[in-house]
Scaffold this active site. Structure first.
Site, short mmCIF file in Angstrom:
data_model
loop_
_atom_site.label_atom_id
_atom_site.label_comp_id
_atom_site.label_asym_id
_atom_site.label_seq_id
_atom_site.Cartn_x
_atom_site.Cartn_y
_atom_site.Cartn_z
N ASP A 295 0.86 -1.18 0.00
CA ASP A 295 0.00 0.00 0.00
C ASP A 295 0.90 1.24 0.00
O ASP A 295 1.76 1.37 0.86
CB ASP A 295 -0.87 -0.04 1.26
CG ASP A 295 -1.91 1.06 1.34
OD1 ASP A 295 -1.96 1.91 0.43
OD2 ASP A 295 -2.66 1.09 2.32
N ALA B 92 0.77 7.18 2.37
CA ALA B 92 1.68 7.80 3.34
C ALA B 92 3.16 7.62 3.02
O ALA B 92 4.00 8.08 3.79
CB ALA B 92 1.38 7.34 4.76
N ALA B 93 3.50 7.01 1.91
CA ALA B 93 4.92 6.85 1.57
C ALA B 93 5.60 8.21 1.38
O ALA B 93 6.71 8.43 1.87
CB ALA B 93 5.09 6.00 0.33
N GLY B 94 4.93 9.12 0.71
CA GLY B 94 5.49 10.46 0.52
C GLY B 94 5.58 11.23 1.82
O GLY B 94 6.55 11.96 2.07
N ASP B 95 4.58 11.07 2.67
CA ASP B 95 4.61 11.72 3.98
C ASP B 95 5.77 11.19 4.81
O ASP B 95 6.45 11.96 5.50
CB ASP B 95 3.30 11.47 4.73
CG ASP B 95 2.11 12.10 4.03
OD1 ASP B 95 2.25 13.21 3.47
OD2 ASP B 95 1.03 11.49 4.04
N GLY C 282 -2.38 1.02 5.32
CA GLY C 282 -2.80 2.18 6.10
C GLY C 282 -1.81 3.32 6.02
O GLY C 282 -0.87 3.30 5.23
#
Length: 67
Positions: free
Chosen positions: A9, A12-15, A50
């Site tokens: 998923d 939120a990887a960039g965050d 998530g």
């Protein structure tokens, strides 16, 4: 290079990348170390589902970079 992981998923990887980059730079670490840690954080985040619950801890990031 971007670390290779088995992604589940991308939420939120960039965050994760931006947060870790800012945190490491705020600690006056080198840009190179900050980018490597940020890349690891973004990659690790994609291995879980998530957003907030997928964010890696600093220990998880550092352990990942040691492998």
């Amino acid at each position: 290079p971007t670390p290779e992981v088995e992604e589940i998923d991308s939420v939120a990887a960039g965050d994760a990348f931006n947060g870790v980059l800012a945190a490491y730079l705020a600690e006056n670490l080198t840009l190179e170390k900050a980018i490597k840690a940020a890349n690891a954080a973004g990659a690790l985040t994609t291995t879980k589902r998530g957003a907030q619950e997928a964010l890696p801890t600093r220990k998880e990031i550092e352990d990942f970079l040691q492998d």
